[in-house]
Design a protein around this motif. Structure first.
Motif, PDB file in Angstrom:
ATOM      1  N   PRO A 343       0.793  -1.229   0.000  1.00 13.26           N
ATOM      2  CA  PRO A 343       0.000   0.000   0.000  1.00 13.26           C
ATOM      3  C   PRO A 343       0.822   1.274   0.000  1.00 13.26           C
ATOM      4  O   PRO A 343       0.359   2.330  -0.424  1.00 13.26           O
ATOM      5  N   GLY A 344       2.061   1.201   0.466  1.00  8.60           N
ATOM      6  CA  GLY A 344       2.842   2.428   0.583  1.00  8.60           C
ATOM      7  C   GLY A 344       2.277   3.334   1.670  1.00  8.60           C
ATOM      8  O   GLY A 344       1.494   2.913   2.526  1.00  8.60           O
ATOM      9  N   LYS A 345       2.656   4.583   1.628  1.00  3.97           N
ATOM     10  CA  LYS A 345       2.160   5.540   2.611  1.00  3.97           C
ATOM     11  C   LYS A 345       0.822   6.117   2.176  1.00  3.97           C
ATOM     12  O   LYS A 345       0.561   6.282   0.995  1.00  3.97           O
ATOM     13  N   ARG A 346      -0.011   6.443   3.160  1.00  8.22           N
ATOM     14  CA  ARG A 346      -1.268   7.140   2.863  1.00  8.22           C
ATOM     15  C   ARG A 346      -0.937   8.556   2.409  1.00  8.22           C
ATOM     16  O   ARG A 346      -0.161   9.259   3.036  1.00  8.22           O
ATOM     17  N   ALA A 347      -1.543   8.962   1.282  1.00  9.26           N
ATOM     18  CA  ALA A 347      -1.250  10.279   0.705  1.00  9.26           C
ATOM     19  C   ALA A 347      -2.343  11.269   1.075  1.00  9.26           C
ATOM     20  O   ALA A 347      -3.525  10.919   1.176  1.00  9.26           O
ATOM     21  N   TYR A 348      -1.931  12.511   1.252  1.00 11.49           N
ATOM     22  CA  TYR A 348      -2.848  13.602   1.562  1.00 11.49           C
ATOM     23  C   TYR A 348      -2.788  14.649   0.461  1.00 11.49           C
ATOM     24  O   TYR A 348      -1.757  14.808  -0.208  1.00 11.49           O
ATOM     25  N   VAL A 349      -3.899  15.342   0.261  1.00 12.61           N
ATOM     26  CA  VAL A 349      -3.984  16.347  -0.795  1.00 12.61           C
ATOM     27  C   VAL A 349      -3.510  17.688  -0.247  1.00 12.61           C
ATOM     28  O   VAL A 349      -4.090  18.214   0.715  1.00 12.61           O
ATOM     29  N   ARG A 350      -2.463  18.216  -0.838  1.00 13.32           N
ATOM     30  CA  ARG A 350      -1.973  19.523  -0.408  1.00 13.32           C
ATOM     31  C   ARG A 350      -2.808  20.649  -1.013  1.00 13.32           C
ATOM     32  O   ARG A 350      -3.233  21.562  -0.329  1.00 13.32           O
ATOM     33  N   ARG A 351      -3.048  20.558  -2.332  1.00 12.95           N
ATOM     34  CA  ARG A 351      -3.721  21.663  -3.014  1.00 12.95           C
ATOM     35  C   ARG A 351      -4.542  21.119  -4.180  1.00 12.95           C
ATOM     36  O   ARG A 351      -4.125  20.181  -4.868  1.00 12.95           O
ATOM     37  N   ILE A 352      -5.712  21.730  -4.403  1.00 14.98           N
ATOM     38  CA  ILE A 352      -6.535  21.443  -5.587  1.00 14.98           C
ATOM     39  C   ILE A 352      -6.549  22.697  -6.444  1.00 14.98           C
ATOM     40  O   ILE A 352      -6.859  23.786  -5.952  1.00 14.98           O
ATOM     41  N   SER A 353      -6.208  22.552  -7.712  1.00 15.76           N
ATOM     42  CA  SER A 353      -6.138  23.712  -8.605  1.00 15.76           C
ATOM     43  C   SER A 353      -6.861  23.408  -9.906  1.00 15.76           C
ATOM     44  O   SER A 353      -7.085  22.249 -10.261  1.00 15.76           O
TER      45      SER A 353
END
Length: 773
Positions: A343-353
């Motif tokens: 699975p790797g690391k859980r990713a978080y969204v920094r920015r939506i553009s």
């Protein structure tokens, strides 16, 4: 060429060695013959400085070093006392490059390739580079199947030590494929395998498709499709042992032979999961498309990998890696498949553009987002947000990318790129439709008013049969959670006699307010309420049905209308969808206290079925039922359904189908009915020769429908009246085109009736501005 250069270099060295036979200390250095090359560049490349002691070895090394710069074609070193004298002859510069005869490869592309290889105007000319480029161009044309192509290069000396280069290209012709053969197949028929190939033997369609023109890239793709075909059908050890491409002596014919080894058929013995599953194993096993006892399929393994990756992506593990590893058992021709999950690391969204929304405000796009900034990244939410942007109908295309944030291992950015398109329609003095005739005035409907996402409709219209003044407004986000609110007011004068519908006219004035409530992502409830004032003006010879109703109910009505609707849509686009389905149910009632009491029930739905990569089947249905209640014992004729024309049964005149009523002159008028049945089956196909199909829709269709009445006994003067009967349906077939222009959808159809009656009003060609299908 190399031998001549070596001879020249040896001669130069021998001369230089003879000139500088004894070692000496250099007191000064003088370079003669420089023209374009600056003295600074020459001295920088020279490994000898003033004060150095020079002998024959250093002379040899210095000469070689200067030659390596590529600036000089001749170098001579002499000694004048303690002064080192260097005499050089510079290589010529390129003053001009001309390419003639090329068509298959554009001149710009060729010049770019030459420039990257060091051949460009102003650069130093080297014969070896030119010869290498000739060979490379020859290889490029051979890769296109142009085996008789010839590349000739001419170098012309010019004043001031310059040369011009002329490259004459004779592209020849692409060799045609005369025969394609697969050798070694025993399980599948030769024709089935050759159907997989993009390359074909010359056939009667080759002049259009060019599928008989050999290309190395196309052959590689065909071999990969052949490999996938066997791997998807259980032949795990399939191998392409060799491929021969033979060219006839005339270089115009190509023969392709592919030798294969099919191997044995393998079945799946066991399916296992390994690694860090994150989600419960029972949930993960539901996603396994590979089953024990199933014929091994590489495609099914790949699909399972994608499903598991998307499931992990929904939990925020965007960088999950899932691999299905087959382990063959040669003894019994079975294979164990193990899916390794990392699975790797859980990713978080920094920015939506957002990119490309030059008109639409960012807020309009951002409120459609189901993925939030700062939250863990969900593949489902990111895709759902993209789908919601598509359904707005404001954009030709929506794409999304999720690049990693540099310097981090657990953050991504979400970037939506959109391409805007016309999101409304305009009808003006140039407007025309086959149903309404010439349209004068203006009718502006804008679904994205000033980029706000709000809908505005302003109508000042005069056509052959109708005059309309209207204003409508809808805010789809009246509240932040998606409750919509809108209203509209209108005044309408309609002369039905001018369109041969019926011999009366109607003046109506009214308005309504409406609200919409989202139930979930794809379902909404709608409510509307408002009054309508209506005046009916009979003509000189109205239908008896019209006259009877007016005699009983009067000719002025004030009705209060209330409606409720339920809609569910999974369509992939708000304009010209190609996938998904939609369903809508609505009920409208003139509430008690109105001058006439009636209700109307309607259903409309459509669904899209992909047939091939380029063909899609679209099925539609539109059903309606209306009736009177309370004191009004018969359905008001002015609320009847009509059929025929755009959005109905194409190939028949607008509003011409269904029951007809006799008037006092003995003529018949369309009077409509209280039951509507309309169905459509159409196949969407791409228009040839046009690359960008996003604003176009071409279809071949079959329409069927009619209007019926369940109370034909109420008057003996109605003809063509019956209750619902499939034998009375009208049908037509044809082709249609819709083009989304800056003024709105422009639609054309060519249709012919498949089932009609002698007195039906048919139209082969129909078109309209502002209406699509």
């Amino acid at each position: 060429m190399k031998r001549n250069l070596l001879t020249l270099l040896l001669a130069t060295l021998c001369y230089s060695l003879a000139s500088v036979a004894q070692a000496f200390v250099v007191s000064d250095i003088r370079i003669n013959g420089l023209q374009r090359i600056s003295a600074g560049n020459a001295f920088t490349a020279l490994p000898i400085n003033v004060g150095d002691e020079v002998d024959s070895k250093k002379v040899v090394a210095a000469t070689r070093q200067l030659f390596r710069t590529g600036y000089f074609q001749d170098i001579r070193m002499d000694r004048d006392g303690d002064v080192l004298v260097i005499t050089v002859v510079e290589r010529p510069s390129i003053s001009e490059i001309e390419i003639v005869g090329n068509k298959a490869i554009e001149t710009e592309a060729l010049l770019d390739g030459l420039s990257q290889s060091g051949l460009a105007e102003g650069e130093i000319f080297q014969q070896a580079t030119l010869e290498g480029i000739q060979m490379e161009l020859q290889r490029q044309y051979v890769a296109q199947g142009r085996y008789d192509a010839k590349i000739n290069a001419n170098v012309t000396p010019q004043p001031r030590n310059r040369v011009s280069i002329s490259i004459d290209v004779n592209e020849g012709s692409v060799a045609a494929i005369s025969h394609v053969n697969v050798v070694g197949n025993t399980v599948f028929e030769q024709d089935d395998l050759l159907d997989l190939f993009e390359l074909k033997e010359t056939n009667w369609l080759s002049f259009y498709s060019s599928d008989d023109k050999y290309s190395r890239e196309k052959l590689s793709g065909d071999l990969e499709r052949l490999r996938s075909y066997y791997l998807d059908r259980g032949y795990l050890n399939f191998n392409i042992s060799s491929t021969q491409v033979s060219i006839a002596p005339d270089k115009q014919r190509v023969f392709i032979t592919v030798n294969i080894d099919e191997g044995e058929l393998y079945k799946v013995a066991e399916v296992k999961l390994a690694g860090d599953l994150i989600v419960p194993e029972e949930q993960m096993r539901i996603l396994l498309l590979v089953k024990e006892g199933q014929t091994f399929s590489n495609k099914v393994i790949t699909s399972t990998e994608e499903l598991i990756s998307r499931r992990l992506g929904n939990e925020g593990y965007t960088f999950a890696n899932v691999q299905g590893i087959p382990q063959p058992n040669e003894e019994d021709n079975t294979v164990d498949v193990t899916f390794f999950v990392d699975p790797g690391k859980r990713a978080y969204v920094r920015r939506i553009s957002f990119i490309g929304n030059t008109k639409t405000q960012d807020e309009v796009l951002r409120r459609e987002m189901r993925q939030m900034e700062g939250a863990w990244a969900s593949t489902f939410n990111i895709e759902q947000s993209k789908t919601r942007l598509d359904r707005l109908g404001f954009f030709k295309e929506v794409n999304v990318e999720t690049p990693s944030v540099p310097g981090t291992t657990d953050q991504i950015d979400v970037e939506y790129s959109v391409e805007e398109q016309a999101s409304g329609s305009v009808s003006a003095s140039v407007g025309f439709s086959t149903g309404s005739g010439i349209i004068l005035g203006a009718n502006v409907q804008q679904n994205n008013f000033l980029g706000s996402g709000n809908q505005v409709n302003i109508g000042l219209n005069t056509s052959e049969f109708q005059t309309v003044y209207s204003f409508g407004y809808l805010n789809p986000y009246y509240t932040v959670d998606g409750v919509s609110r809108g209203f509209n007011v209108y005044f309408r004068e309609t002369d039905y006699d001018s369109t041969d519908i019926s011999n009366y006219s109607a003046d109506s004035f009214g308005g309504s307010v409406r609200f919409g409530y989202p139930i979930n992502e794809i379902t909404r409830l709608g409510f509307n309420f408002g009054p309508e004032s209506l005046e009916i003006k009979p003509g000189s010879s109205p239908a008896f049905v019209v006259r009877d109703f007016l005699d009983k109910e009067g000719d002025n009505y004030l009705n209060w209308k209330a409606g409720i609707s339920w809609t569910r849509s999974t369509l992939n686009s708000g304009v010209l969808p190609t996938r998904g389905n939609s369903n809508s149910l609505s009920a409208l009632v003139a509430i008690p206290g109105s001058d006439v009491n009636y209700y109307k029930l309607n259903y409309s739905g459509q669904i899209f079925f992909p047939m091939t990569r380029s063909l899609t089947l679209n099925l539609k249905a539109n059903l309606g039922y209306a009736d009177a209640y309370g004191d009004t014992d018969i359905m008001p004729f002015f609320e009847n359904y009509y059929a025929g024309g755009f959005g109905s049964v194409r190939g028949f005149a607008d509003n011409s189908l269904g029951p007809q009523a006799l008037d006092s002159d003995g003529d018949t008028d369309s009077i409509g009915g209280n039951i509507l049945v309309e169905t459509t089956a159409q196949v969407l196909f791409p228009l040839p020769f046009i690359k960008d199909q996003r604003s176009l829709r071409t279809v071949v269709f079959i329409d069927a429908g009619n209007v019926f009445d369940d109370d034909c006994e109420r008057s003996t003067v109605i003809k063509n009246c019956s209750n619902v009967s499939f034998s009375d349906l009208r049908a037509s077939a044809g082709v249609g085109l819709t083009w989304i222009t800056a003024m709105g959808p422009l639609s054309f159809t060519l249709a012919t009736p498949l089932k009609d009656e002698s007195d039906d009003d048919t139209e082969v060609f129909q078109f309209a501005l502002g209406q699509s299908f």
